[in-house]
Design an enzyme around this catalytic site. Sequence first.
Site, PDB file in Angstrom:
ATOM      1  N   GLU A  95       0.792  -1.372  -0.101  1.00  0.00           N
ATOM      2  CA  GLU A  95      -0.065   0.030  -0.041  1.00  0.00           C
ATOM      3  C   GLU A  95       1.004   1.133   0.047  1.00  0.00           C
ATOM      4  O   GLU A  95       1.709   1.473   0.592  1.00  0.00           O
ATOM      5  CB  GLU A  95      -0.867  -0.211   1.204  1.00  0.00           C
ATOM      6  CG  GLU A  95      -1.765  -1.241   1.304  1.00  0.00           C
ATOM      7  CD  GLU A  95      -2.919  -1.098   0.321  1.00  0.00           C
ATOM      8  OE1 GLU A  95      -3.074  -0.191  -0.541  1.00  0.00           O
ATOM      9  OE2 GLU A  95      -3.714  -2.187   0.101  1.00  0.00           O
ATOM     10  N   HIS A 150      -1.308  -6.074   1.529  1.00  0.00           N
ATOM     11  CA  HIS A 150      -2.502  -6.780   1.511  1.00  0.00           C
ATOM     12  C   HIS A 150      -2.291  -8.037   0.886  1.00  0.00           C
ATOM     13  O   HIS A 150      -1.607  -7.997  -0.265  1.00  0.00           O
ATOM     14  CB  HIS A 150      -3.793  -6.102   0.807  1.00  0.00           C
ATOM     15  CG  HIS A 150      -4.547  -5.118   1.686  1.00  0.00           C
ATOM     16  ND1 HIS A 150      -4.627  -3.654   1.819  1.00  0.00           N
ATOM     17  CD2 HIS A 150      -5.492  -5.720   2.896  1.00  0.00           C
ATOM     18  CE1 HIS A 150      -5.509  -3.513   2.668  1.00  0.00           C
ATOM     19  NE2 HIS A 150      -5.765  -4.698   3.238  1.00  0.00           N
ATOM     20  N   CYS A 163      -7.644  -2.031   8.280  1.00  0.00           N
ATOM     21  CA  CYS A 163      -6.082  -2.112   7.835  1.00  0.00           C
ATOM     22  C   CYS A 163      -5.772  -0.570   7.558  1.00  0.00           C
ATOM     23  O   CYS A 163      -4.696  -0.426   7.837  1.00  0.00           O
ATOM     24  CB  CYS A 163      -6.160  -2.896   6.501  1.00  0.00           C
ATOM     25  SG  CYS A 163      -6.419  -4.766   6.659  1.00  0.00           S
TER      26      CYS A 163
END
Length: 189
Positions: A81, A166, A144
Site C-alpha cells: 500500500e 494486503h 487495515c
Amino acid sequence: MEPKTLLITGFMPFGGENRNPSWEAVRALPKRIGAWTLVKLLLPVEFGRAAALASKAADECRADAVLCVGLAAGRTAVTPEFVGVNVRDASIADNAGYRPEGEPINANGPAAYFSTLPVRKMTEAIASAGVSARLSYTAGTYVCNDLLYTLLDRFSDTPVRVAFVHLPLEKDLPLESSILALTAAIEAI
Ligand code: PCA
C-alpha cells in the site's frame, strides 16, 4: 550487517471467515530474513485497538520498522500500500461491533501519509519472486487503513518506518505464494 528488528503483524479472521491468510502467512515466516529479526504480532480486527497494540509492541521491541499485513478479499495480486488516509468508513462492523461512517482517525492529523518503507521496490521484488504483485493506492477505509494511518502518524518524525501489504484470499493465491511474497518484500526493505 547489524541485525535490525522488524515488527510484523497479521490479523485475526473477520467478516464471517474462519481464517485470515495475513496471520497464517506471517506465522509461517522464519525468525530471520536477511538483515531482519522478526517479531510477530496477531492483531484483533478492531478500529483503534489494533493500532494501539501494534504501536505498543513496536515500542517494546524497539522496532526499526513495522510491516503490517492484512487480507483484501477480491484482489488477486499481493498489494503493498502506497498511502494511508485519515478516515474510518466501514461497510461491516469490526470485531468489537463498531461501524464508523466517515469519521476521521485523527481530527488533528493530515489527510494522508505515504508509506515510509520502499513499497515500489517491495512490489518489484515480489513480482521478481514470481508472485503476482501490484502497487496499491488505496488500503480502503476499514481496519487495515486505520492501522496503517495511525502507525504512520505515530511514527512520523521518528526513524521507525512503516508499510502495509494486503494479501488475496487463499482461494485466489495459495498461502505458499503469500509467504514467498512477504519474504521477498522483507528482503527488499
Ligand atoms: N483486512 C481488513 C481488516 C483486517 C484484514 O485482514 C482490511 O482490509 O481493512
